[in-house]
Write an enzyme that holds these catalytic residues in place. Sequence first.
Site, mmCIF file in Angstrom:
data_model
loop_
_atom_site.group_PDB
_atom_site.id
_atom_site.type_symbol
_atom_site.label_atom_id
_atom_site.label_comp_id
_atom_site.label_asym_id
_atom_site.label_seq_id
_atom_site.Cartn_x
_atom_site.Cartn_y
_atom_site.Cartn_z
ATOM 1 N N ASN A 159 22.135 13.437 5.374
ATOM 2 C CA ASN A 159 21.273 14.596 5.121
ATOM 3 C C ASN A 159 20.005 14.425 5.949
ATOM 4 O O ASN A 159 19.164 13.593 5.637
ATOM 5 C CB ASN A 159 20.948 14.669 3.620
ATOM 6 C CG ASN A 159 20.179 15.920 3.266
ATOM 7 O OD1 ASN A 159 19.768 16.682 4.131
ATOM 8 N ND2 ASN A 159 19.955 16.124 1.978
ATOM 9 N N ARG A 166 24.909 17.516 5.930
ATOM 10 C CA ARG A 166 24.552 18.621 5.034
ATOM 11 C C ARG A 166 23.781 19.679 5.830
ATOM 12 O O ARG A 166 22.816 19.354 6.524
ATOM 13 C CB ARG A 166 23.668 18.090 3.905
ATOM 14 C CG ARG A 166 23.211 19.183 3.006
ATOM 15 C CD ARG A 166 22.129 18.725 2.080
ATOM 16 N NE ARG A 166 21.702 19.857 1.290
ATOM 17 C CZ ARG A 166 20.474 19.996 0.817
ATOM 18 N NH1 ARG A 166 19.566 19.095 1.038
ATOM 19 N NH2 ARG A 166 20.160 21.052 0.104
ATOM 20 N N HIS A 198 22.159 25.160 -2.568
ATOM 21 C CA HIS A 198 22.612 24.130 -3.528
ATOM 22 C C HIS A 198 24.096 24.270 -3.853
ATOM 23 O O HIS A 198 24.560 23.755 -4.884
ATOM 24 C CB HIS A 198 21.856 24.219 -4.881
ATOM 25 C CG HIS A 198 20.392 23.913 -4.805
ATOM 26 N ND1 HIS A 198 19.473 24.541 -5.614
ATOM 27 C CD2 HIS A 198 19.695 23.044 -4.045
ATOM 28 C CE1 HIS A 198 18.263 24.072 -5.347
ATOM 29 N NE2 HIS A 198 18.378 23.173 -4.392
ATOM 30 N N HIS A 252 20.953 23.690 -11.419
ATOM 31 C CA HIS A 252 20.456 22.619 -10.539
ATOM 32 C C HIS A 252 18.944 22.780 -10.533
ATOM 33 O O HIS A 252 18.408 23.655 -9.840
ATOM 34 C CB HIS A 252 21.050 22.788 -9.139
ATOM 35 C CG HIS A 252 20.508 21.797 -8.145
ATOM 36 N ND1 HIS A 252 21.272 20.819 -7.562
ATOM 37 C CD2 HIS A 252 19.257 21.640 -7.635
ATOM 38 C CE1 HIS A 252 20.530 20.101 -6.746
ATOM 39 N NE2 HIS A 252 19.307 20.587 -6.764
ATOM 40 N N GLY A 270 15.663 20.887 -9.713
ATOM 41 C CA GLY A 270 14.886 19.780 -9.133
ATOM 42 C C GLY A 270 13.631 20.381 -8.551
ATOM 43 O O GLY A 270 13.125 21.379 -9.076
ATOM 44 N N GLY A 291 13.537 22.001 -5.794
ATOM 45 C CA GLY A 291 14.130 23.327 -5.598
ATOM 46 C C GLY A 291 15.026 23.577 -6.804
ATOM 47 O O GLY A 291 15.523 22.616 -7.387
ATOM 48 N N ARG A 344 7.651 26.788 -5.057
ATOM 49 C CA ARG A 344 8.104 28.132 -4.684
ATOM 50 C C ARG A 344 7.972 29.076 -5.870
ATOM 51 O O ARG A 344 8.230 28.695 -7.014
ATOM 52 C CB ARG A 344 9.565 28.112 -4.244
ATOM 53 C CG ARG A 344 9.810 27.348 -2.967
ATOM 54 C CD ARG A 344 11.252 27.570 -2.514
ATOM 55 N NE ARG A 344 11.624 26.611 -1.497
ATOM 56 C CZ ARG A 344 12.648 25.775 -1.600
ATOM 57 N NH1 ARG A 344 13.428 25.796 -2.675
ATOM 58 N NH2 ARG A 344 12.919 24.937 -0.637
ATOM 59 N N GLY A 396 16.551 18.556 -14.403
ATOM 60 C CA GLY A 396 17.684 18.722 -15.325
ATOM 61 C C GLY A 396 18.246 17.395 -15.824
ATOM 62 O O GLY A 396 18.681 17.285 -16.969
ATOM 63 N N ASN A 408 16.457 14.484 -15.865
ATOM 64 C CA ASN A 408 15.438 13.548 -16.386
ATOM 65 C C ASN A 408 14.447 14.102 -17.388
ATOM 66 O O ASN A 408 13.839 13.327 -18.117
ATOM 67 C CB ASN A 408 14.647 12.967 -15.208
ATOM 68 C CG ASN A 408 15.526 12.146 -14.300
ATOM 69 O OD1 ASN A 408 16.142 11.179 -14.745
ATOM 70 N ND2 ASN A 408 15.634 12.544 -13.050
ATOM 71 N N GLU A 421 25.912 15.350 -4.369
ATOM 72 C CA GLU A 421 26.261 16.140 -3.179
ATOM 73 C C GLU A 421 26.898 15.251 -2.109
ATOM 74 O O GLU A 421 27.761 15.686 -1.362
ATOM 75 C CB GLU A 421 25.004 16.822 -2.628
ATOM 76 C CG GLU A 421 24.531 17.961 -3.516
ATOM 77 C CD GLU A 421 23.058 18.279 -3.366
ATOM 78 O OE1 GLU A 421 22.220 17.468 -3.818
ATOM 79 O OE2 GLU A 421 22.736 19.344 -2.814
HETATM 80 P P1 AMP Z 1 15.013 16.599 -6.949
HETATM 81 O O1 AMP Z 1 14.512 17.651 -6.010
HETATM 82 O O2 AMP Z 1 16.329 16.926 -7.549
HETATM 83 O O3 AMP Z 1 14.938 15.209 -6.382
HETATM 84 O O4 AMP Z 1 13.981 16.611 -8.183
HETATM 85 C C1 AMP Z 1 12.657 16.150 -8.045
HETATM 86 C C2 AMP Z 1 11.854 16.562 -9.254
HETATM 87 O O5 AMP Z 1 12.458 16.064 -10.462
HETATM 88 C C3 AMP Z 1 10.451 15.991 -9.296
HETATM 89 O O6 AMP Z 1 9.559 16.736 -8.527
HETATM 90 C C4 AMP Z 1 10.123 16.065 -10.766
HETATM 91 O O7 AMP Z 1 9.577 17.341 -11.041
HETATM 92 C C5 AMP Z 1 11.451 15.956 -11.465
HETATM 93 N N1 AMP Z 1 11.599 14.682 -12.184
HETATM 94 C C6 AMP Z 1 12.033 13.500 -11.707
HETATM 95 N N2 AMP Z 1 11.997 12.550 -12.670
HETATM 96 C C7 AMP Z 1 11.536 13.149 -13.796
HETATM 97 C C8 AMP Z 1 11.264 12.715 -15.138
HETATM 98 N N3 AMP Z 1 11.489 11.456 -15.528
HETATM 99 N N4 AMP Z 1 10.783 13.632 -16.014
HETATM 100 C C9 AMP Z 1 10.564 14.896 -15.629
HETATM 101 N N5 AMP Z 1 10.796 15.372 -14.392
HETATM 102 C C10 AMP Z 1 11.272 14.513 -13.486
#
Ligand code: AMP
Length: 392
Positions: A7, A88, A177, A203, A205, A207, A236, A328, A330, A379
């Site tokens: 990626n 990707r 995604h 999904h 995160g 994004g 966003r 989602g 964490n 992914e």
């Molecule tokens: P991703 O783009 O899927 O890597 O998600 C990153 C985002 O996940 C971070 O900016 C956080 O907002 C969220 N995140 C990661 N760890 C935690 C956690 N332990 N509790 C709440 N949000 C989390």
Amino acid sequence: MKILSVNCGSSSLKFKMYEMPEEKVLISGLFERIGEKGSEYTIKIDDLKYSKEVDLKNHKVAFEILVEELKKNAIIKNLSEIKGVGHRIVQGGDYFDKTVVATDDVVAKIDELATLAPLHNKAAITGINAAKEVIPKAVETVVFDTAFHQTIEPVNFLYAVPYEWYTDYKVRKYGAHGTSHKYIASRLNAILGRTNTKLITCHIGSGASVSAIRDGICIDTSMGLTPNAGLIMGTRCGDIDTSVVTYMMRKKNISADDMDTILNKQSGLLGISGVSNDSRDIEEGISKGNERCVLAQKMYVQKIIDYIAMYYFELGGVDAIAFSAGVGENSIRTRIDIMEGLKVLGIVPDYEANNVRGEEKLITTSDSKVPVYIVPTDEEIMIARDTYNLCN
Ligand code: AMP
């Protein structure tokens, strides 16, 4: 057979190498700040993890170091052992509905589609070219984030704007995604033990998007022409009244490029809270009584509930819902906030079961009308599987 899943961002290269078809992860890592000051890379093999600061002039140098690391760690003896490299790609437009080999024609098409995802597609091409130079004998494939959404019908992918914008300029919903939503759906189907299912996959995160999937086929998704549609994200804005954009451009004399930056990089959780784009910081702000963090969380959760409700109707019910990606997987609190907002569907959260991070798990009680799961996304394995299949 050794397959590399890659990626590439404009200044990064994330990778995972698999032994296929066993799907065993041999090594993974991340090259960061490529072409910038302070570049470094991290390698992970089982429990061993190390980082090194090196001058990463460009992506080709990163691939060269990656190959050296593979040899040094006895993952490969010869370059010829790497049979496939899967990349990707964020935007495949309506040209690509599946993974394909990265021929010159395909790369030219990805370049043409860069108008819709300038940073992402250009970076991916840099990665493809660098990999071709460094690992010339491997089959290079391209796995599109948009491909899984190509089954969406016009009623769901068109915008109610002049039709010529679609025919002449290809303005429509493409989503993103897709590789993740496809993986989550395949896990849910495996858990449910059947494929004739109605699923809603979230999904969420930095994004974030929600998809509605019937019998393994995507029928709708929340992202649009670009990833800035649908849910509120880290930075966003997601769905807003388009008049806000033109109104503020006139009011503050904002250029189109600057407006793009504001809506993509300064909005969402960050824009509302004024604190951070990271939901961990928002949760900390809430615990300290920060009213704007409270508001940001409420808005963020409400939008996810709205989309789940909409897709519940589009699907005519739902057999399972899944939460995935950084938030989602964490955020214990965000999952509870969403499930509590969905009680009208007969969803009953299992508060104790939900008290986990990053595990595939059922988080509703046995009397919940709809089961809700955490499904950590993967992914990379989807990229490796498609690449392995094309190598064969
Ligand atoms: P991703 O783009 O899927 O890597 O998600 C990153 C985002 O996940 C971070 O900016 C956080 O907002 C969220 N995140 C990661 N760890 C935690 C956690 N332990 N509790 C709440 N949000 C989390």
